[in-house]
Design an enzyme around this catalytic site. Structure first.
Site, PDB file in Angstrom:
ATOM      1  N   ASN A  42      27.989  29.594  -6.373  1.00  0.00           N
ATOM      2  CA  ASN A  42      29.395  29.198  -6.185  1.00  0.00           C
ATOM      3  C   ASN A  42      30.129  29.078  -7.522  1.00  0.00           C
ATOM      4  O   ASN A  42      31.301  28.706  -7.565  1.00  0.00           O
ATOM      5  CB  ASN A  42      29.497  27.899  -5.370  1.00  0.00           C
ATOM      6  CG  ASN A  42      28.932  26.697  -6.109  1.00  0.00           C
ATOM      7  OD1 ASN A  42      28.543  26.813  -7.274  1.00  0.00           O
ATOM      8  ND2 ASN A  42      28.886  25.561  -5.447  1.00  0.00           N
ATOM      9  N   TYR A 157      18.196  12.554 -10.337  1.00  0.00           N
ATOM     10  CA  TYR A 157      17.926  13.999 -10.332  1.00  0.00           C
ATOM     11  C   TYR A 157      16.479  14.284  -9.899  1.00  0.00           C
ATOM     12  O   TYR A 157      16.234  15.058  -8.971  1.00  0.00           O
ATOM     13  CB  TYR A 157      18.209  14.563 -11.732  1.00  0.00           C
ATOM     14  CG  TYR A 157      17.712  15.962 -11.935  1.00  0.00           C
ATOM     15  CD1 TYR A 157      18.221  17.010 -11.190  1.00  0.00           C
ATOM     16  CD2 TYR A 157      16.716  16.242 -12.879  1.00  0.00           C
ATOM     17  CE1 TYR A 157      17.753  18.310 -11.358  1.00  0.00           C
ATOM     18  CE2 TYR A 157      16.253  17.528 -13.059  1.00  0.00           C
ATOM     19  CZ  TYR A 157      16.763  18.553 -12.297  1.00  0.00           C
ATOM     20  OH  TYR A 157      16.300  19.823 -12.471  1.00  0.00           O
ATOM     21  N   LEU A 206      18.580  19.400 -26.156  1.00  0.00           N
ATOM     22  CA  LEU A 206      18.309  19.274 -27.585  1.00  0.00           C
ATOM     23  C   LEU A 206      18.516  20.574 -28.367  1.00  0.00           C
ATOM     24  O   LEU A 206      19.253  20.595 -29.357  1.00  0.00           O
ATOM     25  CB  LEU A 206      16.859  18.778 -27.778  1.00  0.00           C
ATOM     26  CG  LEU A 206      16.448  18.608 -29.232  1.00  0.00           C
ATOM     27  CD1 LEU A 206      17.212  17.464 -29.876  1.00  0.00           C
ATOM     28  CD2 LEU A 206      14.940  18.385 -29.353  1.00  0.00           C
ATOM     29  N   ILE A 223      19.926  11.759 -32.766  1.00  0.00           N
ATOM     30  CA  ILE A 223      18.522  11.632 -32.329  1.00  0.00           C
ATOM     31  C   ILE A 223      18.411  10.336 -31.530  1.00  0.00           C
ATOM     32  O   ILE A 223      18.666   9.248 -32.044  1.00  0.00           O
ATOM     33  CB  ILE A 223      17.555  11.637 -33.522  1.00  0.00           C
ATOM     34  CG1 ILE A 223      17.565  13.017 -34.193  1.00  0.00           C
ATOM     35  CG2 ILE A 223      16.141  11.268 -33.061  1.00  0.00           C
ATOM     36  CD1 ILE A 223      16.530  13.204 -35.289  1.00  0.00           C
TER      37      ILE A 223
HETATM   38  N1  UDP Z   1      17.578  14.560 -27.534  1.00  0.00           N
HETATM   39  C1  UDP Z   1      18.131  14.032 -28.676  1.00  0.00           C
HETATM   40  N2  UDP Z   1      19.451  14.323 -28.938  1.00  0.00           N
HETATM   41  C2  UDP Z   1      20.217  15.106 -28.129  1.00  0.00           C
HETATM   42  C3  UDP Z   1      19.614  15.646 -26.966  1.00  0.00           C
HETATM   43  C4  UDP Z   1      18.300  15.349 -26.698  1.00  0.00           C
HETATM   44  O1  UDP Z   1      17.490  13.302 -29.436  1.00  0.00           O
HETATM   45  O2  UDP Z   1      21.410  15.327 -28.413  1.00  0.00           O
HETATM   46  C5  UDP Z   1      16.158  14.263 -27.232  1.00  0.00           C
HETATM   47  C6  UDP Z   1      15.978  13.560 -25.902  1.00  0.00           C
HETATM   48  O3  UDP Z   1      16.046  12.172 -26.084  1.00  0.00           O
HETATM   49  C7  UDP Z   1      14.585  14.044 -25.486  1.00  0.00           C
HETATM   50  C8  UDP Z   1      14.471  15.430 -26.108  1.00  0.00           C
HETATM   51  O4  UDP Z   1      15.477  15.501 -27.114  1.00  0.00           O
HETATM   52  O5  UDP Z   1      13.601  13.217 -26.075  1.00  0.00           O
HETATM   53  C9  UDP Z   1      14.694  16.545 -25.114  1.00  0.00           C
HETATM   54  O6  UDP Z   1      15.905  16.263 -24.420  1.00  0.00           O
HETATM   55  P1  UDP Z   1      16.615  17.325 -23.478  1.00  0.00           P
HETATM   56  O7  UDP Z   1      17.884  16.697 -22.981  1.00  0.00           O
HETATM   57  O8  UDP Z   1      16.740  18.630 -24.185  1.00  0.00           O
HETATM   58  O9  UDP Z   1      15.594  17.514 -22.282  1.00  0.00           O
HETATM   59  P2  UDP Z   1      14.900  16.448 -21.295  1.00  0.00           P
HETATM   60  O10 UDP Z   1      13.512  16.247 -21.847  1.00  0.00           O
HETATM   61  O11 UDP Z   1      15.727  15.205 -21.291  1.00  0.00           O
HETATM   62  O12 UDP Z   1      14.894  17.146 -19.994  1.00  0.00           O
END
Ligand code: UDP
Length: 346
Positions: A42, A157, A206, A223
């Site tokens: 969609n 989710y 990330l 971070i």
């Molecule tokens: N993370 C971070 N800064 C960001 C986005 C993610 O430090 O801007 C960290 C997040 O806390 C996690 C890891 O990177 O430990 C992977 O996060 P992502 O959102 O990519 O995937 P998730 O594991 O949450 O599905």
């Protein structure tokens, strides 16, 4: 021109999205000309450019219909195109949003999936590949997660994905459906062609965020926490290249179609974890750019370590990942520099 009996058509929901579009590409690349894909999307999250770019490569083997997975016309589409299997990527997939809009996630991920299953039953389609997530495990007690680990999702989710897994089990037990559920760890990277890549309207992941910082489209990476019980204090994740994920779906389809009655779940990861800090350091090397960081507090719902055992997928599906973190970063960096859609930094 393929005859009716030689033609294989699969339906892909969410085929204009990140993982869905990579699956469409790999499937049509690997399969003979007698195979075609009908994408329904969609476009609430997907990018029409992904379909347009793939159409250039695959022409009439790729059919696109803009519609929802729960729309009344889906039964007719399944019948008219003689669909033999459904690969279901379409979903709402933002963890933070799911926490504040649970109804949206119940409606989109559970309610609409149920309607899709209903349409499949009406059209007599019995093969289903489902995109699930490592989030169904919540905060596991082990560092290397097996498929039978306790399911205790810590966000809406993950809970909605687990609900659908339950529906599939039930239908499978009653002999109404064959299914394979694939629980993704951290999907990343882009197809080396540069035609498709990660293009979320609201980026929260990330690796794309790091590369947007490297490319000067953001000032710094936040971070989220460096006080976890891990060697450098930052969270550890299992990053898997999107094409490796896509290939696992092809293997899953073959496995299921050869074994009517299949009802299996597989983890898709590499069995290896990298910390946020390690991803930043390798990104500096790959891009040759500085990546400024701001150390911030923890993000709600982030488990310290999530790493998959993918032994089951390797043994039963005969699949294994081919890309490492450096390849992931190189392909994602190429995409970031030449991206074809979703240019705004969010
Ligand atoms: N993370 C971070 N800064 C960001 C986005 C993610 O430090 O801007 C960290 C997040 O806390 C996690 C890891 O990177 O430990 C992977 O996060 P992502 O959102 O990519 O995937 P998730 O594991 O949450 O599905």
């Amino acid at each position: 021109m393929a005859t009716q009996s030689e033609q294989v058509t699969i339906l892909v929901t969410g085929g204009a999205g990140y993982i869905g579009s990579h699956f469409v590409n790999r499937y049509l690349q690997k399969k003979p000309f007698t195979h075609r894909i009908l994408v329904i999307d969609n476009l609430s999250e997907g990018n029409p450019e992904a379909i347009e770019n793939l159409k250039v490569l695959y022409g009439e083997r790729l059919i696109f219909q803009r519609c929802g997975i729960g729309d009344a016309g889906v039964t007719t589409l399944l019948s008219d195109y003689g669909v033999s299997a459904v690969v279901h990527f379409a979903a709402s997939a933002l963890v933070a949003q799911s926490q504040v809009e649970p109804m949206l996630y119940l409606r989109n991920n559970v309610g609409e999936s149920l309607k899709l299953l209903d349409s499949m039953q009406a059209a007599g389609v019995k093969n289903f590949v489902f995109s699930s997530t490592a989030a169904v495990y919540g905060t596991p007690n082990t560092d290397l997660i097996l498929e039978d680990e306790r399911k205790s999702p810590v966000n809406v989710y993950g809970r909605t994905k687990l609900m659908v897994e339950g529906m599939l089990d039930l239908l499978n037990e009653r002999g109404a459906l064959s299914y394979v559920t694939l629980r993704y760890f951290n999907a990343a990277g882009a197809d080396p062609s540069g035609l498709i890549g990660e293009g979320h309207h609201e980026e929260t992941h990330l690796i794309p965020i790091i590369l947007q910082v490297a490319n000067g489209r953001r000032k710094a990476l936040k971070i989220y926490g460096n006080d976890y019980d891990t060697p450098d204090g930052t969270c550890i994740r299992d990053y898997i290249h999107v094409n490796d994920l896509a290939d696992a779906h092809i293997a899953a389809l073959e496995y299921m179609c050869q074994r009517p009655g299949t009802g299996e779940a597989f983890n898709l990861g590499t069995g290896h974890g990298d910390s946020v800090q390690a991803v930043v350091s390798l990104s500096c090397q790959v891009t040759g750019r500085e990546i400024p960081v701001d150390l911030c507090g923890r993000r709600e719902g982030d488990p310290p370590v999530l790493v998959a055992s993918s032994d089951k997928a390797q043994q039963l599906l005969g699949w294994k990942p081919h890309y490492g973190l450096e390849d992931i970063l190189k392909t994602a960096w190429q995409w970031e520099q030449n991206r074809k859609f979703c240019l705004q930094a969010t």
